[in-house]
Design an enzyme around this catalytic site. Structure first.
Site, PDB file in Angstrom:
ATOM      1  N   ASP A  12       1.166 -11.545  -1.218  1.00 44.31           N
ATOM      2  CA  ASP A  12       0.885 -12.742  -0.864  1.00 44.31           C
ATOM      3  C   ASP A  12       0.547 -13.960  -1.662  1.00 44.31           C
ATOM      4  OD1 ASP A  12      -1.529 -12.593  -1.570  1.00 44.31           O
ATOM      5  OD2 ASP A  12      -2.716 -12.695   0.467  1.00 44.31           O
ATOM      6  N   CYS A  69      -2.398  -8.731  -3.460  1.00 42.97           N
ATOM      7  CA  CYS A  69      -3.194  -9.850  -2.648  1.00 42.97           C
ATOM      8  C   CYS A  69      -4.423 -10.110  -3.447  1.00 42.97           C
ATOM      9  CB  CYS A  69      -3.337  -9.326  -1.224  1.00 42.97           C
ATOM     10  SG  CYS A  69      -4.644  -8.244  -0.918  1.00 42.97           S
ATOM     11  N   THR A  71      -7.470  -8.995  -3.220  1.00 44.31           N
ATOM     12  CA  THR A  71      -8.536  -7.756  -3.913  1.00 44.31           C
ATOM     13  C   THR A  71      -7.457  -6.772  -3.442  1.00 44.31           C
ATOM     14  OG1 THR A  71      -8.932  -7.702  -1.393  1.00 44.31           O
ATOM     15  CG2 THR A  71     -10.435  -8.997  -2.395  1.00 44.31           C
ATOM     16  N   HIS A 102      -3.718  13.335  -6.235  1.00 45.83           N
ATOM     17  CA  HIS A 102      -4.621  14.070  -5.244  1.00 45.83           C
ATOM     18  C   HIS A 102      -3.828  13.673  -3.758  1.00 45.83           C
ATOM     19  CE1 HIS A 102      -8.122  15.340  -7.527  1.00 45.83           C
ATOM     20  NE2 HIS A 102      -7.053  15.777  -8.309  1.00 45.83           N
ATOM     21  N   HIS A 137      -3.738  19.909  -2.673  1.00 43.05           N
ATOM     22  CA  HIS A 137      -3.696  18.653  -2.297  1.00 43.05           C
ATOM     23  C   HIS A 137      -2.682  18.370  -1.512  1.00 43.05           C
ATOM     24  CE1 HIS A 137      -6.541  17.935  -5.525  1.00 43.05           C
ATOM     25  NE2 HIS A 137      -5.677  18.560  -6.687  1.00 43.05           N
TER      26      HIS A 137
HETATM   27  C1  RB5 Z   1      -6.050 -14.503   1.011  1.00 41.64           C
HETATM   28  O1  RB5 Z   1      -6.860 -15.346   0.772  1.00 41.64           O
HETATM   29  C2  RB5 Z   1      -6.758 -13.104   0.847  1.00 41.64           C
HETATM   30  O2  RB5 Z   1      -7.423 -12.809   2.220  1.00 41.64           O
HETATM   31  C3  RB5 Z   1      -5.921 -12.055   0.739  1.00 41.64           C
HETATM   32  O3  RB5 Z   1      -5.090 -12.264  -0.470  1.00 41.64           O
HETATM   33  C4  RB5 Z   1      -6.497 -10.583   0.359  1.00 41.64           C
HETATM   34  O4  RB5 Z   1      -7.365 -10.484  -0.595  1.00 41.64           O
HETATM   35  C5  RB5 Z   1      -6.773  -9.804   1.393  1.00 41.64           C
HETATM   36  O5  RB5 Z   1      -7.130  -8.767   1.520  1.00 41.64           O
END
Ligand code: RB5
Length: 149
Positions: A12, A69, A71, A102, A137
């Site tokens: 993203d 993204c 996180t 695994h 596994h």
């Molecule tokens: C976008 O702002 C953020 O929410 C996205 O990149 C991501 O971290 C979602 O899990």
């Protein structure tokens, strides 16, 4: 000589910059890369890219997927809704290796906001160098697969 591994990449707006660098780097290492976007920092919805990458695996056009993204969490949640996808969010190399060994993860999700590019490259390298271990596994992975209804 064996065919190069085909990697589907997606991100993203939070991940697009690292994804673009990652695509160039992976191509330079000899991998076949399908870059499915996003291609700029305009705001987009991460599930769209998780689905795009997952569809390439489902159709057999890619062997493994990499999603970035902010996180890596949203990408993992979305990709894991797709049939046949086992996505793992890894923030270090051990988790990436174990996700492959695994859990036979076929999609790696990365955090572009909390992990810098060199560290994410090391995480990708650990993921790509590892292989599913099979045996006990594999039986567990088969139970995961049977949850696809
Ligand atoms: C976008 O702002 C953020 O929410 C996205 O990149 C991501 O971290 C979602 O899990």
């Amino acid at each position: 000589m064996s065919e190069p591994l085909r990697l589907a990449l997606g991100a993203d707006h939070a991940g697009f910059e690292q994804k673009t660098e990652m695509a160039t780097w992976l191509k330079s290492l000899g991998f076949e890369v399908l870059d499915l976007g996003s291609y700029d920092d305009g705001r987009v919805d991460y599930p769209d890219y998780a689905v795009a990458v997952s569809e390439k695996l489902q159709s057999g056009q890619a062997d493994l997927g990499i999603l970035l993204c902010g996180t890596g969490i949203g990408m993992a949640i979305a990709a894991n809704k797709c049939r046949g996808i086992r996505a793992a969010n890894a923030l270090n190399t051990d988790f990436a290796r174990l996700a492959r060994e695994h859990n036979a993860a076929n999609v790696l999700t990365l955090s572009a906001r909390f992990v810098d590019l060199p560290e994410n490259q090391a995480i990708v390298q650990a993921f790509l160098e590892a292989e599913p271990l099979g045996e006990r596994h594999a039986e567990r992975v088969e139970k995961i697969n049977s949850l696809d209804k």
